[in-house]
Enzyme design. Structure first.
Site, short mmCIF file in Angstrom:
data_model
loop_
_atom_site.label_atom_id
_atom_site.label_comp_id
_atom_site.label_asym_id
_atom_site.label_seq_id
_atom_site.Cartn_x
_atom_site.Cartn_y
_atom_site.Cartn_z
N ALA A 94 3.08 -4.30 -5.17
CA ALA A 94 1.67 -4.64 -5.00
C ALA A 94 0.35 -4.73 -5.19
O ALA A 94 0.55 -2.86 -5.81
CB ALA A 94 2.55 -5.05 -3.72
N GLY A 102 6.82 -2.87 -4.59
CA GLY A 102 7.20 -4.43 -4.46
C GLY A 102 8.16 -4.60 -5.64
O GLY A 102 8.45 -5.45 -5.41
N GLU A 150 11.45 -3.93 -4.68
CA GLU A 150 11.65 -4.46 -4.07
C GLU A 150 12.89 -6.39 -4.40
O GLU A 150 13.37 -5.79 -4.96
CB GLU A 150 11.04 -4.62 -3.08
CG GLU A 150 10.74 -3.28 -2.10
CD GLU A 150 9.63 -3.51 -1.43
OE1 GLU A 150 8.63 -3.57 -1.33
OE2 GLU A 150 10.14 -3.53 0.69
N GLU A 175 5.77 3.22 -1.25
CA GLU A 175 4.70 3.25 -0.38
C GLU A 175 4.15 4.26 0.64
O GLU A 175 3.01 4.15 1.18
CB GLU A 175 5.19 1.71 0.49
CG GLU A 175 5.44 1.28 -0.19
CD GLU A 175 7.34 0.79 -1.21
OE1 GLU A 175 7.11 1.43 -1.68
OE2 GLU A 175 6.76 -0.66 -1.56
N1 DAK Z 1 -1.74 -2.61 -7.93
C1 DAK Z 1 -3.05 -2.54 -8.87
N2 DAK Z 1 -3.46 -2.45 -9.70
C2 DAK Z 1 -2.70 -1.28 -10.41
C3 DAK Z 1 -1.04 -1.43 -9.91
C4 DAK Z 1 -0.61 -1.81 -8.92
N3 DAK Z 1 0.25 -1.66 -8.30
N4 DAK Z 1 -0.46 -0.21 -10.88
C5 DAK Z 1 -1.47 -0.41 -12.08
N5 DAK Z 1 -2.75 -0.64 -11.26
C6 DAK Z 1 -3.73 -0.84 -12.14
C7 DAK Z 1 -4.29 -0.28 -13.11
O1 DAK Z 1 -5.03 0.15 -11.67
C8 DAK Z 1 -5.14 0.61 -14.32
O2 DAK Z 1 -6.07 -0.65 -14.60
P1 DAK Z 1 -7.56 -0.47 -14.36
O3 DAK Z 1 -7.68 0.58 -13.40
O4 DAK Z 1 -7.16 0.20 -15.68
O5 DAK Z 1 -8.56 -1.42 -14.22
C9 DAK Z 1 -4.16 -0.01 -14.74
O6 DAK Z 1 -2.94 -1.18 -13.94
C10 DAK Z 1 -2.70 0.61 -15.22
O7 DAK Z 1 -2.84 1.53 -15.11
P2 DAK Z 1 -2.67 3.40 -15.32
O8 DAK Z 1 -3.97 3.24 -15.46
O9 DAK Z 1 -2.30 3.43 -13.81
O10 DAK Z 1 -1.18 3.62 -15.86
P3 DAK Z 1 -0.89 5.02 -16.11
O11 DAK Z 1 0.46 5.28 -17.10
O12 DAK Z 1 -1.33 5.99 -16.23
O13 DAK Z 1 0.00 5.24 -14.85
C11 DAK Z 1 1.43 4.04 -13.20
C12 DAK Z 1 0.69 4.19 -14.31
C13 DAK Z 1 2.63 3.49 -12.56
C14 DAK Z 1 2.08 5.35 -12.73
C15 DAK Z 1 0.56 4.52 -11.91
O14 DAK Z 1 -0.28 2.75 -12.33
C16 DAK Z 1 0.45 4.05 -10.88
O15 DAK Z 1 1.00 4.67 -10.06
N6 DAK Z 1 0.56 2.59 -9.95
C17 DAK Z 1 1.00 2.62 -8.98
C18 DAK Z 1 2.11 2.56 -8.85
C19 DAK Z 1 2.38 1.29 -6.73
O16 DAK Z 1 1.80 3.04 -6.56
N7 DAK Z 1 3.36 0.87 -6.55
C20 DAK Z 1 3.71 0.83 -5.49
C21 DAK Z 1 2.29 -0.21 -3.98
S1 DAK Z 1 2.38 -0.43 -2.61
C22 DAK Z 1 3.68 -5.72 2.10
C23 DAK Z 1 5.15 -5.51 1.72
C24 DAK Z 1 5.66 -4.72 0.53
C25 DAK Z 1 4.06 -4.21 -0.06
C26 DAK Z 1 2.93 -4.27 0.76
C27 DAK Z 1 3.12 -5.23 1.54
N8 DAK Z 1 3.49 -6.26 3.79
C28 DAK Z 1 4.87 -6.63 4.52
C29 DAK Z 1 2.80 -6.70 4.37
C30 DAK Z 1 4.59 -3.40 -1.50
C31 DAK Z 1 3.53 -2.47 -1.67
C32 DAK Z 1 3.32 -1.25 -2.85
O17 DAK Z 1 4.34 -1.73 -4.01
#
Ligand code: DAK
Length: 257
Positions: A64, A109, A112, A132
Site C-alpha cells: 500500500a 499489500g 496480499e 505492516e
Molecule cells: N509506498 C509509497 N512509496 C514507496 C513504497 C510504498 N509502500 N515503497 C517504496 N516507495 C517509494 C520510496 O519512497 C521511493 O520513493 P522516493 O523517496 O524516491 O520518492 C521509491 O519508492 C524507491 O524506494 P526506495 O528508495 O526505498 O528503494 P530501496 O531499493 O532502497 O528499498 C524497499 C526498497 C522495498 C525495501 C523499500 O522501498 C521499502 O521498505 N518500502 C516499503 C515496503 C513496505 O513496508 N510495504 C508495506 C506497506 S504497508 C489497509 C489494508 C492493508 C494495507 C493498508 C491498509 N486497510 C484495511 C485500511 C496495507 C499496508 C501495506 O502494504
C-alpha cells in the site's frame, strides 16, 4: 493518469502495474483503476487466463502507498481498506485463473495481492513479506486470512509478527511460490503455465476454482456437496462431451474456438 497497462495475446491478458518510480505501490487511484481493469478482463470473452505483474525489474508491488496513508483520516482509510479488500476478493473469485508473475518486492499489500492470485511464478530476485507491524499496522487486505492457508499457521505467524522479508528460495520452500525462474524467463514461464491451462475445459476450470475457494471456507462435508453439484452441472455442457469423446477418439479435445 493511467497506472495500469494491459496486453492481450492468445487469450492471455497481462495486467501490468506501472508505477515503477514508487516500486508500484498502490495508492487509492491505482486501486480504483485496478478494480475496473480486473472487472473488465474477467468479463472479456478474449481472456481465458490473467497474468498480473509489476513494471520495472525491482518490484511486483511494494505494498500500500505509505505516503498516501500517512495523510489519510480514518474515513479515507476505511474506503481505501475496503477497496483493497474488494480487489483481492475479485481476483481470488475470478472464474479465470490468475497468475502472479512476481518480478521483485511483493511486500505488505503487494504480498496480499500476490496471495489473492491463484498461482505465483517468481523470479530469482523476488522477495515477500508482511512488514505492516513495523508500521504499527496489520495485513488488512486478507493477509492474516490467506497466508496461513497457503504456508501453514506457524510460517504465517512468524512472517506476520516479525515483519521479515524472505527471498524467492524461502518463498518456494514454504509453498508461497509455485516456481522460481530467472528474471528474463519470468513472463515466458508464466505464459507457458497460462497456455497449458488454456488447453483444458474452461467450465471445468472455473468449476474447480469455485470448489477449491468454497472448500477453504467450510467443513469437508459441505465442500464435498458443492463438488458433486459442480461435477453434475458440468454434464449440462457440451464441453464435457467434447473432452470425453476426444479421449475415446484418441485426439486432442478442442474446447475453444
Ligand atoms: N509506498 C509509497 N512509496 C514507496 C513504497 C510504498 N509502500 N515503497 C517504496 N516507495 C517509494 C520510496 O519512497 C521511493 O520513493 P522516493 O523517496 O524516491 O520518492 C521509491 O519508492 C524507491 O524506494 P526506495 O528508495 O526505498 O528503494 P530501496 O531499493 O532502497 O528499498 C524497499 C526498497 C522495498 C525495501 C523499500 O522501498 C521499502 O521498505 N518500502 C516499503 C515496503 C513496505 O513496508 N510495504 C508495506 C506497506 S504497508 C489497509 C489494508 C492493508 C494495507 C493498508 C491498509 N486497510 C484495511 C485500511 C496495507 C499496508 C501495506 O502494504
Amino acid at each position: 493518469m493511467s497506472y495500469l497497462k494491459i496486453n492481450n495475446n492468445n487469450l492471455i491478458s497481462e495486467v501490468i502495474i506501472d508505477r515503477p518510480q514508487a516500486l508500484n505501490a498502490m495508492n487509492p487511484d491505482v486501486i480504483a483503476e485496478f478494480l475496473e481493469v480486473i472487472e473488465n478482463v474477467i468479463s472479456d470473452a478474449n481472456t481465458g487466463t490473467i497474468i498480473i505483474t509489476g513494471s520495472g525489474d525491482k518490484a511486483f508491488i511494494a505494498g500500500a502507498d505509505i505516503k498516501a496513508m500517512q495523510k489519510m483520516n480514518s474515513d479515507e482509510a476505511l474506503n481505501y481498506g475496503r477497496a483493497g479488500q474488494r480487489l483481492t476478493v475479485m481476483i481470488e473469485s475470478s472464474p479465470k485463473p490468475v497468475i502472479a508473475a512476481v518480478n521483485g518486492f511483493a511486500l505488505g499489500g503487494g504480498c496480499e495481492l500476490a496471495m489473492a492470485c491463484h498461482m505465483r511464478i517468481v523470479s530469482e530476485n523476488a522477495s515477500f513479506g508482511q512488514p505492516e507491524v513495523k508500521l504499527g499496522l496489520l495485513p488488512g487486505w486478507g493477509g492474516t486470512q490467506r497466508l496461513p492457508k497457503i504456508v501453514g499457521v506457524g510460517n504465517a505467524i512468524e512472517l506476520i509478527t516479525t515483519g521479515k522479508i524472505i527471498n524467492a528460495e524461502e518463498s518456494y520452500r514454504i509453498g508461497l511460490a509455485n516456481k522460481i525462474c530467472s528474471s528474463d524467463q519470468l513472463m515466458f514461464e508464466s505464459r507457458k503455465l497460462a497456455s497449458t491451462i488454456l488447453k483444458n475445459g474452461p467450465k471445468a476450470i472455473s468449476s474447480s476454482l469455485r470448489c477449491i475457494n468454497a472448500g477453504l471456507m467450510m467443513d469437508i462435508e459441505k465442500g464435498m456437496e458443492i463438488e458433486v453439484e459442480e461435477f453434475s452441472e458440468l454434464f449440462r455442457h457440451e464441453e464435457r462431451m467434447e473432452g470425453l469423446t476426444a479421449f475415446i477418439e484418441k485426439r486432442d479435445p478442442k474446447f475453444r474456438q
